[in-house]
Design a protein around this motif. Structure first.
Motif, mmCIF file in Angstrom:
data_model
loop_
_atom_site.group_PDB
_atom_site.id
_atom_site.type_symbol
_atom_site.label_atom_id
_atom_site.label_comp_id
_atom_site.label_asym_id
_atom_site.label_seq_id
_atom_site.Cartn_x
_atom_site.Cartn_y
_atom_site.Cartn_z
ATOM 1 N N LEU A 1 0.884 -1.171 0.000
ATOM 2 C CA LEU A 1 0.000 0.000 0.000
ATOM 3 C C LEU A 1 0.919 1.217 0.000
ATOM 4 C CD1 LEU A 1 -2.814 1.288 0.219
ATOM 5 C CD2 LEU A 1 -2.640 1.051 2.708
ATOM 6 N N LEU A 2 0.981 1.907 -1.126
ATOM 7 C CA LEU A 2 1.998 2.937 -1.355
ATOM 8 C C LEU A 2 1.377 4.327 -1.365
ATOM 9 C CD1 LEU A 2 5.004 3.484 -2.096
ATOM 10 C CD2 LEU A 2 4.339 3.240 -4.495
ATOM 11 N N GLU A 3 1.982 5.232 -0.593
ATOM 12 C CA GLU A 3 1.477 6.603 -0.555
ATOM 13 C C GLU A 3 1.674 7.280 -1.902
ATOM 14 O OE1 GLU A 3 -0.685 9.223 0.348
ATOM 15 O OE2 GLU A 3 -0.377 7.869 2.029
ATOM 16 N N LYS A 4 0.765 8.237 -2.204
ATOM 17 C CA LYS A 4 0.859 8.985 -3.447
ATOM 18 C C LYS A 4 1.720 10.218 -3.251
ATOM 19 C CE LYS A 4 -1.120 12.246 -2.897
ATOM 20 N NZ LYS A 4 -0.812 13.366 -1.928
ATOM 21 N N PRO A 5 2.342 10.757 -4.334
ATOM 22 C CA PRO A 5 2.403 10.161 -5.671
ATOM 23 C C PRO A 5 3.220 8.874 -5.635
ATOM 24 C CG PRO A 5 3.948 11.980 -5.530
ATOM 25 C CD PRO A 5 3.153 11.997 -4.259
ATOM 26 N N THR A 6 2.876 7.945 -6.485
ATOM 27 C CA THR A 6 3.494 6.622 -6.401
ATOM 28 C C THR A 6 4.966 6.627 -6.783
ATOM 29 O OG1 THR A 6 2.650 6.200 -8.628
ATOM 30 C CG2 THR A 6 1.354 5.363 -6.770
ATOM 31 N N ALA A 7 5.360 7.530 -7.680
ATOM 32 C CA ALA A 7 6.747 7.541 -8.169
ATOM 33 C C ALA A 7 7.043 8.901 -8.792
ATOM 34 C CB ALA A 7 6.960 6.428 -9.193
ATOM 35 N N LEU A 8 8.305 9.125 -9.100
ATOM 36 C CA LEU A 8 8.705 10.369 -9.751
ATOM 37 C C LEU A 8 8.341 10.377 -11.227
ATOM 38 C CD1 LEU A 8 12.183 10.887 -8.061
ATOM 39 C CD2 LEU A 8 10.051 12.107 -7.560
ATOM 40 N N ASN A 9 8.158 9.195 -11.806
ATOM 41 C CA ASN A 9 7.765 9.076 -13.212
ATOM 42 C C ASN A 9 7.250 7.667 -13.460
ATOM 43 O OD1 ASN A 9 10.162 7.388 -13.884
ATOM 44 N ND2 ASN A 9 11.233 9.289 -13.410
ATOM 45 N N VAL A 10 6.643 7.461 -14.608
ATOM 46 C CA VAL A 10 6.006 6.178 -14.876
ATOM 47 C C VAL A 10 7.034 5.059 -15.038
ATOM 48 C CG1 VAL A 10 5.887 6.296 -17.413
ATOM 49 C CG2 VAL A 10 4.058 5.134 -16.111
ATOM 50 N N ALA A 11 8.244 5.378 -15.475
ATOM 51 C CA ALA A 11 9.278 4.342 -15.578
ATOM 52 C C ALA A 11 9.606 3.776 -14.201
ATOM 53 C CB ALA A 11 10.536 4.911 -16.242
ATOM 54 N N ASP A 12 9.696 4.658 -13.207
ATOM 55 C CA ASP A 12 9.942 4.193 -11.839
ATOM 56 C C ASP A 12 8.752 3.389 -11.322
ATOM 57 O OD1 ASP A 12 12.414 5.347 -11.791
ATOM 58 O OD2 ASP A 12 11.899 6.960 -10.387
ATOM 59 N N LEU A 13 7.551 3.861 -11.606
ATOM 60 C CA LEU A 13 6.379 3.117 -11.153
ATOM 61 C C LEU A 13 6.335 1.735 -11.786
ATOM 62 C CD1 LEU A 13 3.727 2.831 -9.652
ATOM 63 C CD2 LEU A 13 2.594 4.055 -11.515
ATOM 64 N N ASP A 14 6.725 1.626 -13.041
ATOM 65 C CA ASP A 14 6.727 0.320 -13.699
ATOM 66 C C ASP A 14 7.662 -0.663 -12.999
ATOM 67 O OD1 ASP A 14 4.822 0.901 -15.579
ATOM 68 O OD2 ASP A 14 6.251 1.459 -17.144
ATOM 69 N N LEU A 15 8.769 -0.177 -12.453
ATOM 70 C CA LEU A 15 9.661 -1.056 -11.689
ATOM 71 C C LEU A 15 8.943 -1.622 -10.471
ATOM 72 C CD1 LEU A 15 12.963 1.059 -11.772
ATOM 73 C CD2 LEU A 15 12.446 -0.999 -13.114
ATOM 74 N N ILE A 16 8.161 -0.770 -9.812
ATOM 75 C CA ILE A 16 7.403 -1.207 -8.633
ATOM 76 C C ILE A 16 6.324 -2.205 -9.031
ATOM 77 C CG2 ILE A 16 5.859 -0.440 -6.797
ATOM 78 C CD1 ILE A 16 7.380 2.269 -6.886
ATOM 79 N N LEU A 17 5.564 -1.864 -10.065
ATOM 80 C CA LEU A 17 4.464 -2.734 -10.488
ATOM 81 C C LEU A 17 4.973 -4.066 -11.017
ATOM 82 C CD1 LEU A 17 2.075 -0.163 -12.224
ATOM 83 C CD2 LEU A 17 2.127 -0.922 -9.839
ATOM 84 N N ASP A 18 6.100 -4.046 -11.717
ATOM 85 C CA ASP A 18 6.692 -5.298 -12.213
ATOM 86 C C ASP A 18 7.109 -6.188 -11.047
ATOM 87 O OD1 ASP A 18 6.322 -4.529 -14.810
ATOM 88 O OD2 ASP A 18 8.398 -3.912 -15.159
ATOM 89 N N ALA A 19 7.671 -5.592 -10.002
ATOM 90 C CA ALA A 19 8.085 -6.370 -8.828
ATOM 91 C C ALA A 19 6.870 -6.975 -8.130
ATOM 92 C CB ALA A 19 8.874 -5.485 -7.867
ATOM 93 N N CYS A 20 5.797 -6.198 -8.010
ATOM 94 C CA CYS A 20 4.574 -6.715 -7.386
ATOM 95 C C CYS A 20 3.974 -7.843 -8.220
ATOM 96 C CB CYS A 20 3.563 -5.586 -7.205
ATOM 97 S SG CYS A 20 4.014 -4.361 -5.951
ATOM 98 N N ARG A 21 3.960 -7.659 -9.512
ATOM 99 C CA ARG A 21 3.405 -8.672 -10.409
ATOM 100 C C ARG A 21 4.238 -9.957 -10.336
ATOM 101 N NH1 ARG A 21 2.016 -5.220 -14.017
ATOM 102 N NH2 ARG A 21 4.113 -5.091 -14.883
ATOM 103 N N SER A 22 5.544 -9.824 -10.343
ATOM 104 C CA SER A 22 6.420 -10.998 -10.307
ATOM 105 C C SER A 22 6.265 -11.790 -9.014
ATOM 106 C CB SER A 22 7.883 -10.567 -10.474
ATOM 107 O OG SER A 22 8.091 -9.995 -11.752
ATOM 108 N N SER A 23 6.008 -11.072 -7.927
ATOM 109 C CA SER A 23 5.893 -11.735 -6.620
ATOM 110 C C SER A 23 4.462 -12.125 -6.279
ATOM 111 C CB SER A 23 6.442 -10.819 -5.520
ATOM 112 O OG SER A 23 7.839 -10.643 -5.668
ATOM 113 N N GLY A 24 3.516 -11.734 -7.132
ATOM 114 C CA GLY A 24 2.129 -12.092 -6.879
ATOM 115 C C GLY A 24 1.523 -11.374 -5.696
ATOM 116 N N VAL A 25 1.958 -10.123 -5.446
ATOM 117 C CA VAL A 25 1.424 -9.374 -4.316
ATOM 118 C C VAL A 25 0.545 -8.229 -4.810
ATOM 119 C CG1 VAL A 25 3.367 -9.967 -2.829
ATOM 120 C CG2 VAL A 25 3.458 -7.847 -4.158
ATOM 121 N N GLN A 26 -0.380 -7.822 -3.959
ATOM 122 C CA GLN A 26 -1.315 -6.763 -4.305
ATOM 123 C C GLN A 26 -0.642 -5.399 -4.174
ATOM 124 O OE1 GLN A 26 -4.635 -7.188 -5.422
ATOM 125 N NE2 GLN A 26 -4.266 -5.045 -5.956
#
Length: 358
Positions: A98-123
């Motif tokens: 559960l991440l406070e907003k803004p989620t990242a400095l840019n969408v490339a950084d956010l994609d790193l976070i979302l990719d890690a969550c997706r790979s680990s199967g976490v919400q």
């Protein structure tokens, strides 16, 4: 409290963490398990000031919280510049994020976070609390009523507050190495999310920042605004600022009706909220008044909106833990679209207010 609740850890003792810690204790399917800071003394003071029970573990590092097997999910209220490191680290250790907003400095950084969550199967979910208030669903139903509201044509939103001198000089949100997005990331995030929510998350075709931006001496945005346009010529505008009096306006205009509220981010009251709906209005004879006056629609809330956010997040985590469901992809997608528009506004500013196409 529900049997076998989701056990939360919090990494960081930001002011907003006090509010979310309270929300975790109020949500019936959640419990606070651990708090961590870079300093054990700071973590202890934070726990004492907020009346945490003795069962809450107190750690002098973020890693200790993430390594704790009794923590199922973490709330991350750290400065935006630290989100990639710690959200990715949490996901890699199978902690739901559960991440406070803004989620990242840019969408490339956010994609790193979302990719890690997706790979680990976490919400994954961001901390935009107002979306979880029952008023928000009631407003969506009003917008979908073609008889009373019609087709959405334009949107205007504001998120402003007149910050004190101490804030403008020392808060992390005005420091380029901590939260370089400034008012755009902090206050503008809410405006952009509201606009996207109203359009069912359709990305605009064109984003153009207004040629009126206030920066501090370190180049961080203190005030800005933007226009957005869709392929069907639907339009939106927003203004966000650390320099103007408190406002949290959301105005939605259809071809039959209009919907307005003035506290969409934080309701005036914790237990109920309202919005104004006007439908089929016209002017009376000689234009001496209106034929239809606004209707006030009031919505009760069983829990504070932040507790409802935690409850929904914990429900999704439970479905993964107990029923082997996959993470809900909707929340990451909503965050990413919000970040994309925020990035476009920032790019337009950097290009001298030229339109940016999405």
């Amino acid at each position: 409290m529900a049997e076998n609740p989701i056990r939360f850890g919090i990494i960081g003792c930001a002011e907003i963490a006090r509010k979310v810690a309270r929300a975790i204790t109020l949500a019936p399917n959640s419990t606070l398990s651990a708090i961590g800071s870079r300093s054990i003394d700071k973590a202890r003071r934070f726990a004492a000031q907020n009346g945490f029970p003795d069962s809450v573990k107190i750690y002098g590092s973020y890693d200790a919280v993430l390594d704790d097997p009794s923590v199922d999910a973490v709330y991350v209220p750290l400065p935006t510049s630290l989100h990639v490191r710690w959200a990715v680290s949490a996901a890699e250790r199978k902690k739901h994020v559960l991440l406070e907003k803004p989620t990242a400095l840019n969408v490339a950084d956010l994609d790193l976070i979302l990719d890690a969550c997706r790979s680990s199967g976490v919400q994954f979910m961001d901390g935009t609390m107002w979306m979880h208030h029952p008023r928000t669903q009631m407003m969506k139903e009003a917008l979908s009523d073609t008889t009373r509201f019609g087709q959405l044509r334009s949107i205007h939103s504001t998120s402003t507050y007149a910050a004190a001198k101490e804030f403008l000089e020392n808060d992390i949100r005005v420091k380029p190495d901590m939260d370089a997005l400034g008012a755009l990331g902090d206050a503008g995030w809410y405006c952009i999310r509201a606009i996207l929510w109203a359009t069912d998350y359709q990305l605009p075709k064109i984003v153009a920042a207004f040629p009126a931006v206030d920066f501090n001496q370190r180049g961080v945005i203190l005030s800005c605004g933007s226009s957005l346009r869709w392929e069907d010529n639907k339009v939106a505008t927003f203004h966000c600022s650390f320099l103007a009096h408190e406002s949290m306006d959301l105005n939605l205009y259809g071809n039959v009706g209009s919907l307005r509220l003035w506290d969409f981010i934080i309701p005036y009251e914790e237990t109920s909220a309202f919005f104004s709906l006007t439908s089929g209005a016209d002017f009376s004879e000689l234009h001496l008044g209106w034929t239809n006056k606004p209707e006030e629609v009031r919505v009760a809330s069983p829990l504070p909106q932040e507790a409802l956010m935690v409850q929904e997040f914990a429900r999704l985590v439970m479905s993964i833990r107990d029923f082997r469901c996959g993470p809900d992809p909707e929340w990451p997608q909503i965050s990413r679209r919000t970040q994309l528009v925020l990035d476009a506004v920032k790019k337009s500013i950097e290009l001298g207010f030229k339109p940016v196409e999405l």
